[in-house]
Write an enzyme that holds these catalytic residues in place. Sequence first.
Site, PDB file in Angstrom:
ATOM      1  N   ARG A  82      46.204  41.984  43.718  1.00  0.00           N
ATOM      2  CA  ARG A  82      46.919  40.771  43.327  1.00  0.00           C
ATOM      3  C   ARG A  82      46.870  39.734  44.456  1.00  0.00           C
ATOM      4  O   ARG A  82      46.720  38.534  44.208  1.00  0.00           O
ATOM      5  CB  ARG A  82      48.374  41.103  42.964  1.00  0.00           C
ATOM      6  CG  ARG A  82      49.053  39.984  42.201  1.00  0.00           C
ATOM      7  CD  ARG A  82      50.458  40.345  41.791  1.00  0.00           C
ATOM      8  NE  ARG A  82      51.373  40.408  42.921  1.00  0.00           N
ATOM      9  CZ  ARG A  82      52.691  40.254  42.825  1.00  0.00           C
ATOM     10  NH1 ARG A  82      53.249  40.036  41.655  1.00  0.00           N
ATOM     11  NH2 ARG A  82      53.462  40.332  43.889  1.00  0.00           N
ATOM     12  N   ARG A  87      59.201  40.728  35.080  1.00  0.00           N
ATOM     13  CA  ARG A  87      59.278  40.457  36.518  1.00  0.00           C
ATOM     14  C   ARG A  87      59.341  38.966  36.795  1.00  0.00           C
ATOM     15  O   ARG A  87      59.998  38.526  37.736  1.00  0.00           O
ATOM     16  CB  ARG A  87      58.035  41.025  37.227  1.00  0.00           C
ATOM     17  CG  ARG A  87      57.985  42.523  37.331  1.00  0.00           C
ATOM     18  CD  ARG A  87      56.728  42.983  38.066  1.00  0.00           C
ATOM     19  NE  ARG A  87      55.552  42.977  37.211  1.00  0.00           N
ATOM     20  CZ  ARG A  87      54.448  42.303  37.441  1.00  0.00           C
ATOM     21  NH1 ARG A  87      54.342  41.550  38.511  1.00  0.00           N
ATOM     22  NH2 ARG A  87      53.428  42.374  36.615  1.00  0.00           N
ATOM     23  N   HIS A 139      52.980  40.586  29.287  1.00  0.00           N
ATOM     24  CA  HIS A 139      52.611  41.834  29.969  1.00  0.00           C
ATOM     25  C   HIS A 139      53.813  42.778  29.890  1.00  0.00           C
ATOM     26  O   HIS A 139      54.947  42.346  30.060  1.00  0.00           O
ATOM     27  CB  HIS A 139      52.339  41.580  31.455  1.00  0.00           C
ATOM     28  CG  HIS A 139      51.093  40.789  31.751  1.00  0.00           C
ATOM     29  ND1 HIS A 139      51.101  39.630  32.479  1.00  0.00           N
ATOM     30  CD2 HIS A 139      49.803  41.019  31.440  1.00  0.00           C
ATOM     31  CE1 HIS A 139      49.862  39.184  32.625  1.00  0.00           C
ATOM     32  NE2 HIS A 139      49.048  39.999  31.987  1.00  0.00           N
ATOM     33  N   HIS A 187      49.112  45.897  27.777  1.00  0.00           N
ATOM     34  CA  HIS A 187      49.091  47.130  28.573  1.00  0.00           C
ATOM     35  C   HIS A 187      49.989  48.199  27.948  1.00  0.00           C
ATOM     36  O   HIS A 187      49.500  49.220  27.502  1.00  0.00           O
ATOM     37  CB  HIS A 187      49.465  46.902  30.049  1.00  0.00           C
ATOM     38  CG  HIS A 187      48.605  45.906  30.737  1.00  0.00           C
ATOM     39  ND1 HIS A 187      47.235  46.026  30.765  1.00  0.00           N
ATOM     40  CD2 HIS A 187      48.908  44.748  31.397  1.00  0.00           C
ATOM     41  CE1 HIS A 187      46.730  45.002  31.438  1.00  0.00           C
ATOM     42  NE2 HIS A 187      47.719  44.204  31.818  1.00  0.00           N
ATOM     43  N   ASP A 205      40.941  41.154  30.128  1.00  0.00           N
ATOM     44  CA  ASP A 205      41.957  40.961  31.155  1.00  0.00           C
ATOM     45  C   ASP A 205      41.381  40.451  32.474  1.00  0.00           C
ATOM     46  O   ASP A 205      41.121  39.271  32.631  1.00  0.00           O
ATOM     47  CB  ASP A 205      42.725  42.288  31.329  1.00  0.00           C
ATOM     48  CG  ASP A 205      43.981  42.136  32.183  1.00  0.00           C
ATOM     49  OD1 ASP A 205      44.318  40.996  32.540  1.00  0.00           O
ATOM     50  OD2 ASP A 205      44.619  43.159  32.495  1.00  0.00           O
TER      51      ASP A 205
HETATM   52 ZN   LIG Z   1      46.884  40.188  32.282  1.00  0.00          ZN
END
Ligand SMILES: [Zn+2]
Length: 518
Positions: free
Chosen positions: A143, A278, A302, A339, A390
């Site tokens: 990330r 988040r 997500h 996911h 993705d």
């Molecule tokens: Zn994604």
Amino acid sequence: MTTPAEPASAAAPAPSGRLPSGGIPPARTPSDSDSPTPPPLAPPPLAARPSAPARQLRAWHAELAWLPGRGVCSDVLIEAEGDRFTAVTPQTPAGDLPADLRGRLTRLPGLTLPGMANAHSHAFHRALRGITQVGLGTFWTWRERMYQVAARLDPDSYLALARAVYAEMALAGITCVGEFHYLHHGPGGTPYADPNEMGRALITAAAQAGIRITLLDTCYLSGGLSRRGERQPLAGAQLRFGDRDGEAWAARADALGADSHGLLSLLARAGAAIHSVRAVPLEQMHAVIAWAQRIGAPLHAHLSEQPAENEACLAAYRRTPAELLYDADALGPRATVVHATHLVGRDVELLGGSRTFACFCPTTEADLADGIGPARELAAAGCPLTLGTDSQAVIDMFEEARGVELGERLASGQRGHFRSGELARAATTDGHASLGWPDAGEIAAGAIADLVTVALDSTRLAGATTPRTALAKVIFAASAADVRNVVVGGADLVVDGHHLLVDDVPAALSAAITAVLD
Ligand SMILES: [Zn+2]
């Protein structure tokens, strides 16, 4: 880059049936706003759709084609007028057709499928392919590298990169992309003169690459939740993702200018996304959910990609991420969770009972060591499955499709969880429905005329093929490189492996990626 897709005149397609130059959708007509509002997600009535291209007649003869309810059939005559199929007739040898029809027939040797929908994409992650594979690392170190690329993009460089990435998708048989878009603002979070300039760059990129897009405009307000449930502010590159709050996100999403059908152009639809539990506090989710409900737009999020998200969500809300979205009224048949890897408790029941789509991205989930989600359990509970590339670790929908089944096999020690038709449906019909195009993804009269033909004589696929084995062979052994022809909305986009609008896709990718890497 300062303007959205420049509306081209509603020029008739070239005699070959190819897209108009640049693939830019025609301008909307005044009748759009006057027409009555249909039920959410219903396809716009033919007369109300933004000035469809001249109603050219096309006819194809597919050696083999996968048809809804019938499976793979031989000698399929497929006819279209403008951007819609008008008739699909199996068991029609080309030699039996009248001479005038035979003369304008396009032959499609191999197996012809409907257009495929890539239900979850972050176009700019393509720049990281091969770079983040080197050495050790985790989801979180990946990330950080992704943020470095995000920090360098501007509307011009993003247009060039996304155009090349969408062209790669077209070559892979993807005719519609769901772009989960959160790179909204300039450096430091300063809005561009048009606060939707980056989103419009993506819409233009898709048009120039000749594919359909649902712009899943993503609300992203905070930098994350700690394991103790403490919210962290946006920082660094994340500042470019953030709007002030949910209401400010909704105002910006409104300014994109979707019509009463949710369309942004002939080839673009508006959608919404909550990045994750988040990144969006519960109290700010409501504005996003209300916006999506108001225009009948797809709503994606997500969900439980990493165990750490579950821990933080439980600490902050005493609920799992799925429970939080359910309680916020975010789930349902217009919603997609992406996911859904680490589900616990009654998560599967909530997702399945609400008929929420579950989008699996097996190559990314493997690449990022996310884990293997409960695909069979979700499907059995009522979730239609969809597929996404993705992070663009690869762009190959066949690999994503078989990845769902192969993941189940590795996790369970048993074979045969999904039939190839179920996996093909995830890549086509259900993927399109999850992106707000319920009238695409099937080779059937009345559907949007998208076709993908896979060669069966490549090194990978050569050997005996029958109608009974063709689909399984393609799902379990084909690669994106086996896609030979792609038709979008009745017009040729890829012919014999060559993209008609982006002449040299590898060169376009190379130039665009070099421009945004350090
Ligand atoms: Zn994604």
